[in-house]
Scaffold this active site. Structure first.
Site, short mmCIF file in Angstrom:
data_model
loop_
_atom_site.label_atom_id
_atom_site.label_comp_id
_atom_site.label_asym_id
_atom_site.label_seq_id
_atom_site.Cartn_x
_atom_site.Cartn_y
_atom_site.Cartn_z
N THR A 158 0.87 -1.19 0.00
CA THR A 158 0.00 0.00 0.00
C THR A 158 0.90 1.23 0.00
O THR A 158 1.37 1.65 -1.04
CB THR A 158 -0.97 -0.01 1.20
OG1 THR A 158 -0.24 -0.24 2.41
CG2 THR A 158 -2.02 -1.09 1.02
N LYS A 184 3.92 -7.02 4.04
CA LYS A 184 3.67 -5.62 3.73
C LYS A 184 3.33 -4.93 5.04
O LYS A 184 2.83 -5.54 5.98
CB LYS A 184 2.55 -5.43 2.70
CG LYS A 184 1.16 -5.89 3.10
CD LYS A 184 0.33 -4.96 3.99
CE LYS A 184 0.26 -3.55 3.44
NZ LYS A 184 -0.51 -2.67 4.41
N THR A 195 -2.04 -4.61 11.57
CA THR A 195 -1.59 -3.63 10.62
C THR A 195 -0.54 -4.04 9.64
O THR A 195 0.23 -3.24 9.18
CB THR A 195 -1.04 -2.40 11.34
OG1 THR A 195 -1.51 -2.44 12.66
CG2 THR A 195 -1.51 -1.17 10.65
N GLU A 281 6.00 4.60 7.48
CA GLU A 281 5.67 5.76 6.65
C GLU A 281 6.50 6.98 7.04
O GLU A 281 6.47 7.42 8.19
CB GLU A 281 4.18 6.07 6.77
CG GLU A 281 3.32 5.02 6.10
CD GLU A 281 1.84 5.19 6.37
OE1 GLU A 281 1.06 4.59 5.63
OE2 GLU A 281 1.48 5.91 7.31
N ASN A 403 -0.17 10.64 5.74
CA ASN A 403 -1.45 10.25 6.33
C ASN A 403 -2.51 11.33 6.24
O ASN A 403 -3.70 11.05 6.31
CB ASN A 403 -1.23 9.80 7.78
CG ASN A 403 -0.65 8.41 7.83
OD1 ASN A 403 -1.36 7.43 7.66
ND2 ASN A 403 0.66 8.32 8.01
N THR A 408 -6.52 10.66 -0.84
CA THR A 408 -6.39 11.40 -2.09
C THR A 408 -5.10 11.05 -2.82
O THR A 408 -4.90 11.50 -3.92
CB THR A 408 -6.42 12.92 -1.82
OG1 THR A 408 -5.41 13.25 -0.85
CG2 THR A 408 -7.78 13.32 -1.28
#
Length: 408
Positions: A158, A184, A195, A281, A403, A408
């Site tokens: 992702t 992942k 998660t 991230e 995040n 979007t």
């Protein structure tokens, strides 16, 4: 536990199709525009399996369906995974879609329905576009090519920046046995289990209940000891499939090579856990916290995870600031009974606290060491003999950006 390290070798070019009996595929179908978004791992024979799941009370439809599959016989022959859509919080329609995904896989691969597991990852609360799934599953043709194993690794991502794979070979009954894994996970990482998705393949000969015991124990020392942002997801799980095609004697706790198998499984899980933490991230650094001299392993792990999960510690590491006060504050917040006067802390092997008193160190040397990609914090409690570790990453401006704009 003593692990027979000499019997375990890392295979740098190995993958989930290296163990005997496994094939894989990853394809582009439109769930993530032009990126791979649907994949499968298939075994030549019904494989013994084990799984651990998220502890989030909101559990996604694919997870419920996979639990149903594994509970039936303790065997799997295929795992189908999509990314770009979590199929979570999608009501009864989502559950029906997950079951249909399982049926599609069973019909396409020619196997019993309860031999198929399904998994999804991506945005929560959006219906799974079944027209894409139906067309996509019908085109899945797994192969034993290493390139397709890599394609599967890409298909489950992702917000990840990198694929995550590892592979080991061990000697059981004098024969070569291989175990490999893929994962992942980048954000919403605070597993318990949560998660992240991980799929492990092995040609070891081991029954479902024995494999489940091993996986559950190892998960507590590996995947459950990583944190990126403290959030627990709705979807994620670890699944192990064992084909048994190595043709050794059945592996169980009485087997002379039991510790070798458990050691190899732990290495796979730890490798993947670290890769997930490192790919958090917006992350720029992997943080490893080791707590030594605790009264129990559970207390050591709890303190380690408290430290690595602290936003203040994570931001200090990102800013390359040796602010050990944030570390000792986290220790005190852990709710583990400690002696506040006997704590030692090292940061990148440099002593910053001894018997709970500040130590003088070279700021120049510390600054140089904190610029490294992997940061190690060691805490010595001097209370007992037990140890525990946890892994995470720094917290950067980029994490907020990713995040804030995820949908979007």
């Amino acid at each position: 536990m003593m692990i027979k390290v000499a019997s375990i070798t890392k295979l740098e070019n190995g993958s989930i199709v290296t163990p005997k009996g496994f094939s894989a595929i990853g394809t582009v179908n439109g769930l993530k525009k032009e990126k791979k978004d649907l994949g499968a791992i298939v075994c030549d024979v019904p494989a013994s399996c084990a799984a651990v799941y998220t502890t989030n009370q909101i559990q996604a439809a694919p997870l419920q369906v996979t639990k149903d599959s594994i509970t039936a016989e303790g065997k799997l022959q295929a795992i189908i995974v999509n990314s770009g859509n979590a199929n979570a919080c999608t009501g009864m329609q989502g559950l029906q879609d997950a079951y249909e995904m399982r049926v599609l896989g069973a019909e396409h691969f020619g196997m019993k329905e309860n031999y198929v597991a399904v998994a999804s990852t991506g945005v929560i609360g959006v219906p799974l576009p079944m027209d894409i799934i139906r067309k996509g599953v019908a085109t899945l043709i797994p192969t034993k090519e290493e390139s397709e194993a890599y394609s599967f690794s890409e298909a489950i991502l992702t917000t990840d920046l990198i694929t995550k794979e590892t592979c080991y070979e061990m000697i059981i009954d004098g024969k070569k046995v291989v175990i490999a894994g893929v994962a992942k996970g980048s954000g919403m990482i605070h597993p318990n289990m949560a998660t992240m998705l991980s799929f492990i393949t092995t040609d070891a000969h081991i029954e479902h209940n024995v494999l489940q015991t091993a996986l559950s124990q190892i998960t507590n020392h590996t995947f459950n000891q990583i944190t990126v942002d403290g959030d627990t997801s709705t979807n994620d799980m670890v699944i192990v499939m064992a084909s048994g095609l190595s043709e050794t004697r059945p592996i169980n706790m009485e087997h002379t090579d039991w510790e070798t198998f458990v050691g190899a499984l732990q290495k796979v899980c730890e490798d993947l856990a670290k890769k997930i933490a490192q790919d958090g991230e917006g992350a720029t650094k992997l943080i490893e916290v080791n707590v030594l001299g605790a009264q129990t392993n559970e207390e050591a792990k709890k303190i380690a995870k408290q430290i690595v999960g602290s936003s203040l510690v994570k931001t200090a590491i990102h800013g390359e600031d040796p602010n050990w006060g944030r570390i000792i504050s986290s220790i005190g917040q852990s709710e583990v009974a400690i002696n506040p006067n006997t704590i030692d802390i090292t940061l990148q092997s440099i002593s910053v606290l001894k018997n709970s008193e500040p130590q003088t160190f070279s700021e120049e040397k510390m600054k140089e060491r904190l610029q490294e990609d992997e940061i190690v914090i060691n805490v010595y409690l001097h209370l007992g003999e037990e140890t525990g570790s946890a892994w995470g990453c720094d917290l950067s401006y980029e994490y907020v950006k990713i995040n804030a704009c995820y949908r979007t």
